[in-house]
Design an enzyme around this catalytic site. Sequence first.
Site, PDB file in Angstrom:
ATOM      1  N   ASP A   1       1.016  -1.163  -0.151  1.00 41.31           N
ATOM      2  CA  ASP A   1       0.038   0.217   0.171  1.00 41.31           C
ATOM      3  C   ASP A   1       0.833   1.256  -0.299  1.00 41.31           C
ATOM      4  OD1 ASP A   1      -2.316   1.540   0.470  1.00 41.31           O
ATOM      5  OD2 ASP A   1      -3.255  -0.265   1.394  1.00 41.31           O
TER       6      ASP A   1
ATOM      7  N   TRP B   1      -3.901   4.113  -5.686  1.00 47.69           N
ATOM      8  CA  TRP B   1      -5.394   3.691  -5.653  1.00 47.69           C
ATOM      9  C   TRP B   1      -4.791   4.738  -7.452  1.00 47.69           C
ATOM     10  CZ3 TRP B   1      -3.043   6.280  -2.011  1.00 47.69           C
ATOM     11  CH2 TRP B   1      -2.970   5.453  -0.389  1.00 47.69           C
ATOM     12  N   GLY B   2      -3.872   4.205  -7.991  1.00 48.31           N
ATOM     13  CA  GLY B   2      -4.028   5.135  -9.697  1.00 48.31           C
ATOM     14  C   GLY B   2      -3.694   7.035  -9.891  1.00 48.31           C
TER      15      GLY B   2
ATOM     16  N   ASP C   1      -9.936   3.090  -3.300  1.00 56.49           N
ATOM     17  CA  ASP C   1     -10.899   1.880  -2.969  1.00 56.49           C
ATOM     18  C   ASP C   1     -12.687   1.493  -3.871  1.00 56.49           C
ATOM     19  OD1 ASP C   1      -8.860   1.582  -1.492  1.00 56.49           O
ATOM     20  OD2 ASP C   1      -9.295   1.302   0.362  1.00 56.49           O
TER      21      ASP C   1
HETATM   22  C1  GAL Z   1      -6.516   1.129   1.129  1.00 54.23           C
HETATM   23  C2  GAL Z   1      -6.530  -0.060   0.678  1.00 54.23           C
HETATM   24  C3  GAL Z   1      -7.587  -1.343   1.053  1.00 54.23           C
HETATM   25  C4  GAL Z   1      -6.870  -1.851   1.887  1.00 54.23           C
HETATM   26  C5  GAL Z   1      -6.771  -0.893   2.782  1.00 54.23           C
HETATM   27  C6  GAL Z   1      -6.417  -1.758   4.514  1.00 54.23           C
HETATM   28  O1  GAL Z   1      -5.836   2.000   1.025  1.00 54.23           O
HETATM   29  O2  GAL Z   1      -6.600   0.255  -1.390  1.00 54.23           O
HETATM   30  O3  GAL Z   1      -7.614  -2.040  -0.575  1.00 54.23           O
HETATM   31  O4  GAL Z   1      -5.739  -2.695   1.618  1.00 54.23           O
HETATM   32  O5  GAL Z   1      -6.494   0.375   2.404  1.00 54.23           O
HETATM   33  O6  GAL Z   1      -6.138   0.280   5.043  1.00 54.23           O
END
Ligand code: GAL
Length: 456
Positions: A179, A223-224, A244
């Site tokens: 992430d 996230w692009g 998301d």
């Molecule tokens: C976001 C991610 C999600 C999930 C989440 C967990 O950044 O896009 O898919 O992993 O974090 O905190």
Amino acid sequence: MTIEPSRAPSMSQTPSLSETGFPKRWMSTGAPAFVLALALCQVSFVGANASEGVAKLPVMGFNTWNAYQAGLPEDIVIKNANLMVSLGLADAGYNYVNIDDCYAARQRDSAGDIVANQTKFPSGMKALTDSIHALGLNAGIYSDAGWFTCQLYPGSYQNEERDAKLFRDDWGFDYLKYDNCAVPFDNITRQNIMGRYARMANAISDLSQSMGKPPLILSLCEWGREQAWLWGRRYGQSWRTTDDITPTRLSVAGIINQNSFYSWASDFYGHNDMDMLEIGNGNLTYEESKTHFIAWALMKSPLLIGTDLEVASNQTIEILTNREIIAINQDPVVGTSVTPFRWGINPDYVSNDTHPAQYWSGESQNGTINTLDEPATMFFNLTESPWIRAGRQYSVKDLWAHSDNGTAVRNFTARDVPPHGVVALLLRDAGDEPEGLWPPCAVTEWCISQSGVRID
Ligand code: GAL
């Protein structure tokens, strides 16, 4: 101002470099009415593709986040892993069980290692991956390129080698979702996003070499925001392209719309990740769930189930196990995605998050998606798709109903496509079209006889 016509370089031709180091054919010679901001930087790829040779095809499996968020104890993970086998999902190709954020304790231990939360994972991570492997499945874990994960558990920044070793060697995971939250201050990183991801990619690559084992599959999750479709395959095997997902029609439609502009970026060993599936969650209707699944599969996204399999309906399992659709996602010969050949309700190339492009095609298959709020009759000329040959006819198979829908000559009409629904068709060459059709070219623009008689 004269402009020299551009000539496509042949595959074997390497463009010659100018003194500035840029290929000459990219240099501007005139005064065009737009600004090209070229970052004149020394181009050095910060880390090669660390994991070359793994994940040729989109990864299929299960991920805890959409269904459980922080509530992901080991019995839930094992329960879903077992259900993947007993419900036939593993047989259909879903072979990864991935845990997402919130598995860890808030602090590293005194040695500096990430520690699994002992209440959630009393048996420990090695026991968990052993159980998953014993089912014939692979196991995935999660971390972050910053100081913390998005839920503020320890991230891997400046601990990349240590964490790669922990995940792969000590805990036995096969896959890492990485992430992009809690990024360190600029005066610490002195890097762009590629540099931050390269740190983990390099750690994975080095570890793989020293262990003599395949590397962790690396799934980038930014996230692009910073156009990962342009560079993601240098570092990992997939990259998130959008924010998301939520279990709503509008979220699904928006992701389809945005990905319609980057669908060219997916191919073997590197895939646009449209985010984890929401089939079985929220209020998605049957038609919307089918559209969601078919779009993700045909656009060659990873297919990661995100619902509690214990309460999943037969309809959810039926959608997730449509083998003719999965076969296209997992096609070992054609790695590329479907792309729109006509936007339909909008003029071509117009971005519209509620009404994405409607007519799509790709090699070996041809599909249309209906995003209207009413049932619609959808018509297309076969040769609107670049993959269709002029002068040939095609047998049509419906990939959802598994029915043969006759032979299409020049065009096809899908009648009464339900609101937010989809029709996915496989078109197979069925020989020359009948003699004597008029006009003599399906596309009449510049249609001309050998003696020079124009038809258009
Ligand atoms: C976001 C991610 C999600 C999930 C989440 C967990 O950044 O896009 O898919 O992993 O974090 O905190």
